[in-house]
Design a protein around this motif. Structure first.
Motif, short mmCIF file in Angstrom:
data_model
loop_
_atom_site.label_atom_id
_atom_site.label_comp_id
_atom_site.label_asym_id
_atom_site.label_seq_id
_atom_site.Cartn_x
_atom_site.Cartn_y
_atom_site.Cartn_z
N TYR A 111 0.84 -1.19 0.00
CA TYR A 111 0.00 0.00 0.00
C TYR A 111 0.88 1.24 0.00
CZ TYR A 111 -3.38 3.52 1.53
OH TYR A 111 -4.16 4.64 1.61
N VAL A 112 0.76 2.03 -1.04
CA VAL A 112 1.47 3.31 -1.12
C VAL A 112 0.63 4.34 -0.39
CG1 VAL A 112 2.50 5.03 -2.63
CG2 VAL A 112 2.51 2.63 -3.30
N ARG A 113 1.06 4.70 0.82
CA ARG A 113 0.27 5.57 1.68
C ARG A 113 0.43 7.03 1.28
NH1 ARG A 113 2.77 4.43 6.23
NH2 ARG A 113 3.97 6.37 6.22
N GLY A 114 -0.62 7.80 1.51
CA GLY A 114 -0.57 9.22 1.20
C GLY A 114 -1.35 9.51 -0.07
N ASN A 115 -1.82 10.73 -0.18
CA ASN A 115 -2.66 11.09 -1.31
C ASN A 115 -1.88 11.90 -2.33
OD1 ASN A 115 -5.23 11.13 -2.64
ND2 ASN A 115 -5.27 13.32 -2.17
N LEU A 116 -1.93 11.44 -3.58
CA LEU A 116 -1.31 12.17 -4.68
C LEU A 116 -2.42 12.71 -5.57
CD1 LEU A 116 1.42 9.52 -5.58
CD2 LEU A 116 1.76 11.62 -4.26
N HIS A 117 -2.24 13.92 -6.08
CA HIS A 117 -3.24 14.52 -6.96
C HIS A 117 -2.85 14.28 -8.40
CE1 HIS A 117 -5.57 16.47 -3.81
NE2 HIS A 117 -4.43 16.77 -3.22
N GLY A 118 -3.77 13.67 -9.15
CA GLY A 118 -3.46 13.22 -10.50
C GLY A 118 -3.40 14.32 -11.53
N SER A 119 -2.39 15.17 -11.45
CA SER A 119 -2.14 16.14 -12.51
C SER A 119 -1.54 15.41 -13.70
CB SER A 119 -1.18 17.21 -12.02
OG SER A 119 0.10 16.65 -11.78
N PRO A 120 -1.57 16.01 -14.89
CA PRO A 120 -0.94 15.36 -16.04
C PRO A 120 0.53 15.03 -15.80
CG PRO A 120 -2.33 17.16 -16.78
CD PRO A 120 -2.32 17.23 -15.28
N ARG A 154 -11.12 13.08 -10.41
CA ARG A 154 -11.33 13.49 -11.80
C ARG A 154 -12.71 13.07 -12.27
NH1 ARG A 154 -6.34 13.66 -14.63
NH2 ARG A 154 -7.58 14.21 -16.45
N ARG A 155 -13.31 13.91 -13.13
CA ARG A 155 -14.60 13.54 -13.72
C ARG A 155 -14.45 12.47 -14.79
NH1 ARG A 155 -15.11 19.16 -13.06
NH2 ARG A 155 -16.87 19.77 -11.73
N ARG A 156 -13.42 12.63 -15.62
CA ARG A 156 -13.17 11.64 -16.68
C ARG A 156 -11.72 11.20 -16.56
NH1 ARG A 156 -15.33 13.27 -22.54
NH2 ARG A 156 -14.67 11.12 -22.80
N CYS A 157 -11.53 9.92 -16.32
CA CYS A 157 -10.15 9.45 -16.16
C CYS A 157 -9.91 8.09 -16.79
CB CYS A 157 -9.75 9.42 -14.69
SG CYS A 157 -10.78 8.37 -13.65
N ALA A 158 -10.88 7.54 -17.54
CA ALA A 158 -10.68 6.22 -18.14
C ALA A 158 -9.47 6.23 -19.08
CB ALA A 158 -11.93 5.78 -18.90
N HIS A 159 -9.23 7.37 -19.76
CA HIS A 159 -8.09 7.45 -20.67
C HIS A 159 -6.76 7.25 -19.95
CE1 HIS A 159 -8.28 11.48 -18.95
NE2 HIS A 159 -7.02 11.65 -19.33
N VAL A 160 -6.72 7.63 -18.66
CA VAL A 160 -5.49 7.45 -17.87
C VAL A 160 -5.13 5.97 -17.82
CG1 VAL A 160 -4.43 7.73 -15.60
CG2 VAL A 160 -5.96 9.51 -16.49
N ARG A 162 -3.83 16.86 -20.28
CA ARG A 162 -3.86 18.30 -20.03
C ARG A 162 -5.15 18.90 -20.62
NH1 ARG A 162 -0.85 22.68 -22.55
NH2 ARG A 162 -0.39 24.31 -21.02
N TRP A 163 -5.51 18.41 -21.81
CA TRP A 163 -6.73 18.89 -22.45
C TRP A 163 -7.96 18.52 -21.63
CZ3 TRP A 163 -10.72 16.12 -25.15
CH2 TRP A 163 -11.59 16.95 -25.87
N TYR A 164 -8.00 17.27 -21.15
CA TYR A 164 -9.12 16.83 -20.32
C TYR A 164 -9.21 17.65 -19.04
CZ TYR A 164 -10.72 12.64 -22.80
OH TYR A 164 -11.28 11.78 -23.72
N CYS A 165 -8.05 17.91 -18.42
CA CYS A 165 -8.05 18.70 -17.18
C CYS A 165 -8.60 20.10 -17.42
CB CYS A 165 -6.62 18.79 -16.62
SG CYS A 165 -6.07 17.29 -15.80
N GLN A 166 -8.22 20.71 -18.51
CA GLN A 166 -8.70 22.05 -18.82
C GLN A 166 -10.20 22.05 -19.10
OE1 GLN A 166 -6.13 23.12 -22.08
NE2 GLN A 166 -4.49 23.85 -20.73
#
Length: 447
Positions: free
Chosen positions: A91-100, A137-143, A203-207
């Motif tokens: 388990y990788v503990r801690g929260n990371l924010h999924g920026s591009p 994220r609202r849409r992240c299947a592409h990740v 980046r496009w999805y995030c914007q």
């Protein structure tokens, strides 16, 4: 072994039927499929085995099933279970924010790990932190589609530990570091291009999403760290056992139900079962709960791939028959007018077949079509061996069933409530992203 020269192309229908079921049933009858996919796989297996038993005898059919289970399927599934259990206990503990940028970094780390611990180990280790990083994220299947491209496939191309086809080549006499020396440029090109395309798309999805959603795993959690570290040692044990089975050749075999099993293979599989047991015993239950660990994805892979392994028996046999088999056109297509192998053809045919057949035996078929002499293939025919190796590993990403980690990642992601593309939807992604890159690679490396 089954003689592919005696089989007609119709024997491939059960395999085609199973592939179509995997592709269409989740779309047309999702509830029925999720409740009974194991029965569907069993039905298509029987569609091959029953006519074969009537024509060749129950004894021959039974021997064929036992040989496939003991020599191919069980070693395959035992390794996957060991990797799934050990990676699921970290388990990788801690929260990371999924920026591009962070997503690119996580995938790059996964790609590096894939050639050390295998695409399955790296995928199961990295997919859960990536899911948590993107749960706002609202849409992240592409990740996760790109994760399959990069970590579950392309990243495993540099050593025999990375992907089963390369391990088979190692067993046939290919040097351990040969792929690192000869496929590194192709791997760097593909992974670099995929990371760049993904960064632009993400980046496009995030914007487009505008303001961020509330993060369900906020930063008031514990600081960054790793729990269940004992599983890192167990993963190293898995790697050691796989290497042992390839390097140690005592010449001792055992007969199990009439099937010859080499001592190193038997010890490897017993060792992997022991590793799985130790992981389950030594990992605190809280760690697996934090990882939301469950056996559902592994059960789905085990049932569907049992059907795949059985129904693809006649297909592989016909391919191995070469000019004397129903698929003789494939043999002719990879050979030039001068009788020499065509690297571009080996790249595409080994790759396209690896997209739907198990890529390990597919690699072996084309390895033997090119002469089967490791010294020749590493020397004068190095470009051909590089083409077979790259095609078998890279193009496993073309469909969900091209490589076992693809399906496992899909199952883990869907278990977390994230909708992944359908079978054909995923192939639309791979066709739009991967096929143009493979065409470029053909022009640059395999002309």
């Amino acid at each position: 072994m089954l003689d592919g020269r005696t089989l007609g192309a119709l024997w491939g229908l059960p395999f085609a039927g199973l592939l179509l079921s995997i592709a269409l049933c989740p779309l047309l009858t999702p509830r029925l499929w999720h409740a009974h996919y194991g029965k569907v796989a069993a039905a298509w297996s029987l569609a091959f085995l029953l006519p074969f038993a009537l024509g060749q005898g129950a004894g021959s059919a039974g021997h064929l099933v036992l040989h496939t289970l003991l020599s191919e399927y069980l070693p395959f599934i035992i390794l996957l279970v060991a990797l799934f259990a050990t990676a699921g206990g970290i388990y990788v503990r801690g929260n990371l924010h999924g920026s591009p940028e962070l997503n690119v970094a996580l995938m790059a780390v996964g790609a590096l790990l894939a050639s050390v611990m295998g695409t399955t180990g790296a995928s199961m280790l990295m997919i859960r932190p990536l899911i948590r990083a993107n749960d706002h994220r609202r849409r992240c299947a592409h990740v996760f589609v790109f994760f399959i491209f990069i970590v579950s496939n392309a990243g495993g191309s540099l050593t025999p530990l990375g992907d089963p086809p390369l391990f088979l080549g190692f067993l046939q006499g290919v040097d351990f570091f040969w792929t690192l020396r000869h496929i590194f440029p192709e791997t760097l090109f593909l992974i670099g291009a995929l990371l760049a395309v993904f960064w632009l798309l993400d980046r496009w999805y995030c914007q487009r999403e505008g303001g961020p959603r509330q993060d369900p795993t906020p930063d008031d959690a514990a600081s960054f760290g790793i729990e269940g570290g004992i599983n890192l040692l167990l993963l190293a044990a898995v790697v050691g056992l796989v290497l042992m089975s390839g390097l140690w050749k005592p010449g001792v075999n055992f007969l199990l139900a009439g099937i010859e099993v080499p001592l190193p293979s038997l010890l490897r599989d017993l060792g992997l079962l022991a590793v799985t047991w130790l992981s389950l015993r030594l990992t605190p239950s809280a760690v697996r709960e934090s990882n939301q660990f469950g056996w559902g994805p592994m059960q789905e892979v085990a049932k569907l791939f049992a059907g795949i392994f059985l129904t693809m028996i006649p297909v592989l046999a016909m391919l191995k028959a070469g000019e004397q088999g129903a698929f003789a056109a494939v043999t002719r297509a990879v050979t030039g007018a001068d009788g020499q192998p065509l690297p571009w053809a080996y790249f595409w045919f080994s790759g396209l077949l690896s997209s739907f057949l198990d890529n390990a035996p597919t690699y072996l078929v084309f390895f033997n079509l090119a002469g089967g002499d490791a010294q020749q293939l590493m020397g004068p025919l190095a470009t051909t061996l590089a083409a077979v190796s790259a095609g078998s590993v890279f193009m496993g990403a073309n469909s969900y069933i091209g490589n076992a980690p693809n399906f496992m990642v899909k199952a883990v992601v869907e278990e977390r409530g994230i909708a992944m593309p359908s079978f054909f939807g995923y192939m639309a992604w791979s066709g739009a992203v991967l096929l143009p890159l493979f065409l470029l690679m053909t022009l640059i490396f395999f002309r």
